[in-house]
Design an enzyme around this catalytic site. Structure first.
Site, PDB file in Angstrom:
ATOM      1  N   ILE A 135       1.021  -1.175  -0.136  1.00  0.00           N
ATOM      2  CA  ILE A 135      -0.046   0.088   0.095  1.00  0.00           C
ATOM      3  C   ILE A 135       0.915   1.182   0.065  1.00  0.00           C
ATOM      4  O   ILE A 135       1.998   1.374   0.700  1.00  0.00           O
ATOM      5  CB  ILE A 135      -0.979  -0.035   1.271  1.00  0.00           C
ATOM      6  CG1 ILE A 135      -1.704  -1.281   1.405  1.00  0.00           C
ATOM      7  CG2 ILE A 135      -1.815   1.261   1.106  1.00  0.00           C
ATOM      8  CD1 ILE A 135      -2.204  -1.556   2.578  1.00  0.00           C
ATOM      9  N   CYS A 136       0.428   2.103  -0.919  1.00  0.00           N
ATOM     10  CA  CYS A 136       1.467   3.381  -0.964  1.00  0.00           C
ATOM     11  C   CYS A 136       0.530   4.351  -0.376  1.00  0.00           C
ATOM     12  O   CYS A 136      -0.298   5.253  -0.816  1.00  0.00           O
ATOM     13  CB  CYS A 136       1.614   3.765  -2.394  1.00  0.00           C
ATOM     14  SG  CYS A 136       2.163   5.248  -2.624  1.00  0.00           S
TER      15      CYS A 136
END
Ligand SMILES: [Zn+2]
Ligand SMILES: [Zn+2]
Ligand SMILES: [Zn+2]
Ligand SMILES: [Zn+2]
Lengths: 153, 565
Positions: A92-93
């Site tokens: 996840i960014c």
């Protein structure tokens, strides 16, 4: 020295057991102070309506000083949501998991943030650099220096 | 020596400001030589390929920082903590800081993390508040009457001390220590903001000093110095592991100077830093005498000597070597055809002297020219564009020819790099020989030092030679290139001669003769090295060198097909 993380996680766990998780978030497994699993679901009108995703938290001994490593679980038929900030390997960014992590945040607050990240998404699409990233990504997303796609998450 | 390289000591001081002099006591006494109002003469005899620079220890840089802090404190009327945070926030640009602060003090203080933004709109005319940002004890812990529960670790032990910055966001001292230590050690970050979410206050130095252990604070100070050095283009931190010295080199700091200067500097330290354990005085002396200088380039990221070639070309070459390593390996490992009978030849072994099994034609593997033109020594083949080689290659495909050309330079470059890497072995072998000599002859330790000197000189020359191949690869064809390669060949020869001599077995009765020979050859090799470095450096100043590719800051190349890949 007993690690900071055990006392803190014990406290968070007690609170979860006593007060329960927010709507749409369920604790699946917290057998130790290293790995926890949650499921999250977006409530109400959403492109992810009635889809359930599994989140994995991995903690280092100095959590909450250091951020937890949070990923969507992509094994045993589970999938990561199709989202511009979520890679197909589950990474996840999100800046709060990186340089904007603060020790006052908690496991539940991360779940809520990710839930609202999904809720605010209008169109399901993968990150533009998905293939390139997934090919070379390290096992632990914390080793990745993300350039955050936007500042809102 | 042209005066382009010269500047007075005043200029060195100008690194920081027109109005300040460098802190004294840090310039190792080399400026005790000023004469009245005459321009200061540069040190001794500086060669064309050397430039002036100063080595600064960490305390010396810290003194420079203190001066800036003191200056800002005086002008803005703030305390040391505040002045430091403001300066760091503005990248140590004093003028801009003063300007911004005068324009809107509050906004600047908030941006630097000294104070929190006031909840309500502040009247613009309000005078800046500059109270101390360090308050060690938060007035009221979350829970009343003595009992305090840390909001980070949830510890609520009786004697727990709550700590907070001005904002009052308290945590226990253990959490602060873990947090700041992790910032400093794991993230190499000197800006430690309050742990509360969204609170932008930055922990001032006095708070940090109180919150973490001595080791952590030492690391913190090093980070501050690195940040300061990084903000100043006239300064560069030594890239050697665990070295904390800084070099000041204004003449190598501007991009435009890099077409005429190769700013190789040395930080003043030698050898590798001991890993923590303090050295005894004698160990320290040995290290200083035997350790390698910390040489690096001030102008680019190459952390070793790359003279005589300028930064842009050296960088171009390294990139090419990286990009082409696969092709180069492929070609190297592949077979070629005999230039005479076109039967397939395979290379086995390192020597470039090839003999075709079928027609007995002898040729050079690298340039494909007949071996007869090479004499007996491989180094005669430093020049690629020999007539015979060119003709032989024309038969081959063009792209192959340009790869061959690249390989010609690459192999020689790599060969010297390899030899330089083996320098430690050479030094060890030389030491052994020196001991041997003391036993088998009447020479004293001092008298056998010539061997060591020779080994050191060889090492230096191989570095020069290595980079001359990068330079020659990009030099445009013509007289200048030929002259360059003549000098290169002479140095190459001198190096091989001396190297052979050092490796020759020692016969007790020959030691005096050997000593004479080695000493002579060392002097000669030194001279040849100087000629290459000096002439190339002068050529850059005179704008004599033209390239076969476009190089930043240089004139575009004249059309020259076949050479560039
Ligand atoms: Zn605590
Ligand atoms: Zn705060
Ligand atoms: Zn150094
Ligand atoms: Zn350079």
């Amino acid at each position: 020295m007993a690690s900071i993380s055990s006392r803190r996680l014990q406290k968070e766990l007690t609170e979860i057991h006593m007060e329960g998780c927010p709507v749409g978030i369920t604790l699946v497994k917290a057998d130790d102070f290293e790995t926890w699993w949650f499921t999250i679901e977006v409530m109400g009108e959403s492109v992810y309506r009635s889809e359930v995703y599994t989140l994995q938290f991995r903690f280092e001994p100095n959590y909450p000083i250091s951020a937890p490593a949070v990923t969507f679980v992509v094994t045993d038929g589970r999938k990561a949501p199709l989202h511009p900030h979520v890679y197909s390997n589950g990474h996840i960014c999100a800046s709060i998991l990186g340089n904007e992590w603060s020790p006052v945040l908690s496991v539940v607050s991360v779940c809520i943030t990710l839930q609202s990240m999904l809720a605010s998404c209008k169109k399901k699409e993968p990150p533009v650099d998905n293939d390139r990233y997934v090919r070379t990504a390290p096992d632990n997303p914390k080793k990745t220096r993300f350039v955050y796609h936007d500042d809102t998450v | 020596m042209s005066s382009d390289y010269e500047y007075s000591d005043d200029d060195v001081d100008n690194v920081f400001d027109d109005d300040e002099l460098m802190a004294d006591g840090d310039s190792d006494g080399d400026d005790g030589m000023e004469m009245d109002d005459f321009k200061v003469v540069p040190k001794a005899t500086r060669k064309a390929y050397e430039l002036e620079y100063d080595s600064l220890s960490q305390p010396a840089v810290e003194k420079l920082m203190e001066k800036d802090v003191e200056y800002i404190r005086g002008i803005l009327g703030v305390d040391d903590n505040t002045a430091s945070l403001l300066l760091r926030h503005m990248g140590w640009n004093k003028e801009r800081l003063i300007e911004k602060y005068m324009d809107n003090a509050n906004k600047t203080l908030v941006a630097a993390g000294v104070i929190r933004p006031e909840p309500e709109a502040v009247k613009p005319s309000k005078r800046p508040i500059t109270r101390r940002a360090t308050k060690q004890r938060s007035p009221s812990p979350p829970k009343s009457s003595g009992s305090f529960t840390c909001s980070i670790c949830f510890d609520d032990a009786p004697g727990l001390t709550p700590l907070s910055l001005e904002c009052g966001h308290a945590a226990c001292s253990g959490c602060w220590e873990a947090y700041i230590t992790s910032k400093i050690r794991d993230e190499a970050e000197h800006v430690c903001r309050c742990m509360a979410e969204g609170c932008g206050l930055v922990a001032p130095d006095s708070f940090i000093r109180g919150a973490i252990d001595e080791d952590g604070f030492i690391r913190f100070q090093e980070l501050l110095v690195r940040h300061f050095v990084g903000c100043n283009k006239n300064l560069k931190f030594c890239p050697y592991p665990s070295c904390t010295n800084t070099v000041s080199c204004p003449s190598g700091a501007s991009k435009s100077s890099l077409t005429t200067v190769v700013p190789i500097v040395s930080c003043g330290a030698r050898g590798l830093a001991s890993d923590g354990a303090p050295l005894s005085q004698s160990q320290e002396l040995v290290k200083r005498a035997t350790g390698k200088e910390h040489k690096f380039c001030f102008g680019c990221v190459i952390d070793s000597d790359h003279r005589p070639v300028v930064c842009a070309v050296a960088t171009l070459w390294l990139k090419k070597c990286r990009d082409d390593s696969e092709t180069a390996n492929w070609i190297k490992s592949n077979t070629k055809e005999c230039p005479k009978c076109v039967s397939t030849i395979e290379k086995n072994g390192g020597c470039n002297h090839m003999t075709c099994k079928k027609c007995k034609h002898e040729f050079c593997w690298v340039c494909m020219g007949p071996w007869s033109e090479h004499g007996t020594a491989w180094y005669s083949c430093n020049r690629y564009d020999e007539e015979a080689g060119v003709n032989a290659r024309d038969a081959q495909s063009k792209s192959r020819a340009s790869l061959e050309r690249y390989l010609h330079y690459y192999n020689r470059w790599a060969n010297h790099e390899q030899s330089a890497k083996l320098a430690q072995d050479l030094f060890a072998k030389t030491e052994k020989k020196m001991e041997e000599m003391q036993i088998t002859s009447t020479l004293t330790w001092i008298e056998v030092q010539f061997m060591k000197k020779a080994a050191e000189e060889l090492d230096k020359c191989r570095v020069t030679l290595k980079w001359t191949y990068a330079m020659a690869y990009y030099l445009a064809k013509g007289n200048q290139k030929e002259l360059f390669e003549d000098n290169q060949r002479d140095l190459e020869r001198a190096v091989e001669d001396l190297s052979e001599l050092l490796e020759s077995p020692i016969e007790p009765e020959n030691i005096p003769a050997l000593r004479q020979k080695v000493t002579d050859k060392t002097v000669y090799v030194q001279k040849r090295n100087d000629i290459v470095l000096e002439d190339t450096a002068e050529g850059f100043v005179e704008g004599r060198w033209a390239w076969n590719v476009s190089v930043d800051g240089f004139e575009a190349p004249a059309a020259e097909p076949d050479t560039a890949l």
